[in-house]
Design a protein around this motif. Structure first.
Motif, PDB file in Angstrom:
ATOM      1  N   ASP A 115       0.979  -1.292   0.132  1.00  0.00           N
ATOM      2  CA  ASP A 115       0.101   0.079  -0.139  1.00  0.00           C
ATOM      3  C   ASP A 115       0.891   1.380  -0.139  1.00  0.00           C
ATOM      4  N   ASP A 167      -5.058   6.647  -3.763  1.00  0.00           N
ATOM      5  CA  ASP A 167      -4.996   5.418  -3.396  1.00  0.00           C
ATOM      6  C   ASP A 167      -3.894   4.584  -4.606  1.00  0.00           C
ATOM      7  N   PHE A 207      -1.808   0.889  -5.002  1.00  0.00           N
ATOM      8  CA  PHE A 207      -1.122  -0.351  -4.530  1.00  0.00           C
ATOM      9  C   PHE A 207      -0.275  -1.030  -5.585  1.00  0.00           C
TER      10      PHE A 207
END
Length: 440
Positions: A332, A339, A341
């Protein structure tokens, strides 16, 4: 005598019957001097507990309650199927559980200390090893397609320890069994509705001919206002909630206000499936009916379902599933604005062409979706829909970047748009929608 005491009396009466005895509501009520309704509820409770069964064209009979097999154990019978084996002797022990397997590649005196009761000795054409294993309480698996002597077969029958022959070599057999044991260690016990249902003896329900005042009586004594409705034969015909009752006269009948053809589940329905249905429909309890006649045998509530799901999640689990593998490799790198990942493709995640398998890609998107949505609202959630568009294959050892974006979020739902990049190039897009599980 109180109703609860009568219920216990009938349950004991049923348990004391011989296996195979027929049971009828009328005869049970007459024998024990109770009402047919009380007898019916007790018989259905006994059926839910597993020592009574209704057989088509035969009726309701007393059966031996079956114990759930341990999910962490393999039986010798499963080993036979696994290795395409032939049972040469000791068929009486096929249902026994396998504890360990031992490869007979050493001298007999040296291997004795490694053999235990209900172990499996894997060996080739070595009769002395076969005899030693059987006398030590272990079954025998003969590799290479060899047979066993008549003496060994006779000893196996006498001790009820299986002797199995397979055409596979020792290495292949050991790998197959090891893989199966590993898979069993990963499994979690599936919880069914029968494990958590509130039995009929404790279920609050209404008859279709009851007046609305009866609903008000039940509503004052329970934590929910949703009750199943049955006809005179105990068949579920409807459901009544507070919304149905509001605005009607007390003299009205339940059948005039109920919602017909309600959702129901059976004892064999998994709790996970029941939870999904309850969340999707936004309901707090479901009637549980038998398999054949839609007769009421109990209810389940959302509170009990959530407790069961939490229990499943807390079960110890050994070995890695695909989701575990994805989670362990997922980094992460999110910040306050975006966001992000990242994920590296390992050999276990590829298909026969060396590309990242579609199944692992789906697991990757689901895991990322759960993490993002859990930041918005803590707790469990159920994925409702996942649409995936693949633009190019992802190869072994490539680095995958997932960029999720929240499109919509409400108290009950979340919707995400995701983009997958392989070494900087767009490899796929996904749209995921999920529902949160509200806790009551």
């Amino acid at each position: 005598m109180e109703t609860e005491t009568k219920h216990d009396l009938i349950m004991k009466y049923i348990q004391d019957l011989e296996t195979g005895s027929r049971i009828s509501v009328r005869q049970t009520a007459k024998t024990l001097n109770v009402s047919e309704g009380t007898a019916y509820r007790a018989i259905k409770d006994a059926e839910a507990q597993g020592f009574v069964s209704t057989v088509e064209r035969v009726g309701t009979i007393r059966i031996e309650k079956k114990q759930k097999p341990s999910i962490e154990k393999l039986t010798f019978d499963s080993v036979v199927k696994m290795v395409d084996g032939q049972v040469l002797g000791g068929r009486g022990g096929l249902s026994k559980s396998l504890h360990h397997f031992v490869i007979g590649a050493m001298e007999i005196d040296a291997m004795k200390r490694y053999i235990g009761t209900d172990d499996l000795m894997i060996a080739g054409n070595r009769e002395a090893v076969h005899r030693c294993a059987l006398n030590s309480g272990a079954a025998v698996l003969i590799t290479g397609g060899f047979e066993a002597s008549e003496k060994i077969r006779s000893l196996a029958d006498q001790l009820e320890l299986p002797v199995i022959s397979t055409s596979y070599d020792t290495f292949t057999v050991a790998a197959k069994i090891n893989r199966a044991i590993y898979d069993q260690m990963i499994k979690k016990e599936i919880v069914h509705v029968s494990d958590i249902l509130i039995p009929l003896s404790k279920t609050r329900f209404l008859f279709s001919a009851d007046p609305l005042t009866r609903w008000e009586e039940l509503n004052r004594t329970t934590t929910h206002g949703r009750f199943p409705v049955v006809d005179s034969k105990m068949k579920v015909v409807g459901i009544v909630t507070m919304k149905d009752v509001i605005g009607h006269q007390e003299t009205d009948r339940i059948r005039d206000v109920m919602t017909s053809d309600p959702l129901t589940v059976t004892p064999g329905t998994s709790v996970a499936a029941a939870a999904h249905r309850m969340i999707w429909e936004g309901i707090e309890c479901l009637p549980v009916v038998d398999h054949d006649h839609s007769l009421l045998i109990g209810i389940i509530t959302r509170r009990d379902v959530l407790k069961a799901l939490q229990m499943v999640q807390q079960q110890p689990q050994m070995g890695e599933t695909i989701d575990d593998l994805v989670s362990a490799n997922l980094t992460d790198e999110s910040d306050e604005d975006h966001d992000v990942f990242r994920f590296a493709v390992t050999p276990q995640m590829t298909d026969y062409l060396g590309f990242l398998s579609y199944g692992v890609m789906t697991a990757l998107v689901t895991v990322v979706g759960r993490r993002v949505l859990n930041r918005i609202k803590k707790g469990d959630l159920v994925v409702d829909n996942l649409s995936f568009y693949f633009f190019k294959p992802v190869q072994l050892e490539q680095n995958v970047t997932v960029r999720p974006k929240v499109l919509e979020r409400t108290r009950r739902n979340g919707k995400l748009d995701m983009e997958l990049f392989a070494d900087g190039q767009l490899a796929g897009k996904a749209l995921l929608t999920a529902q949160f599980i509200d806790r009551f």
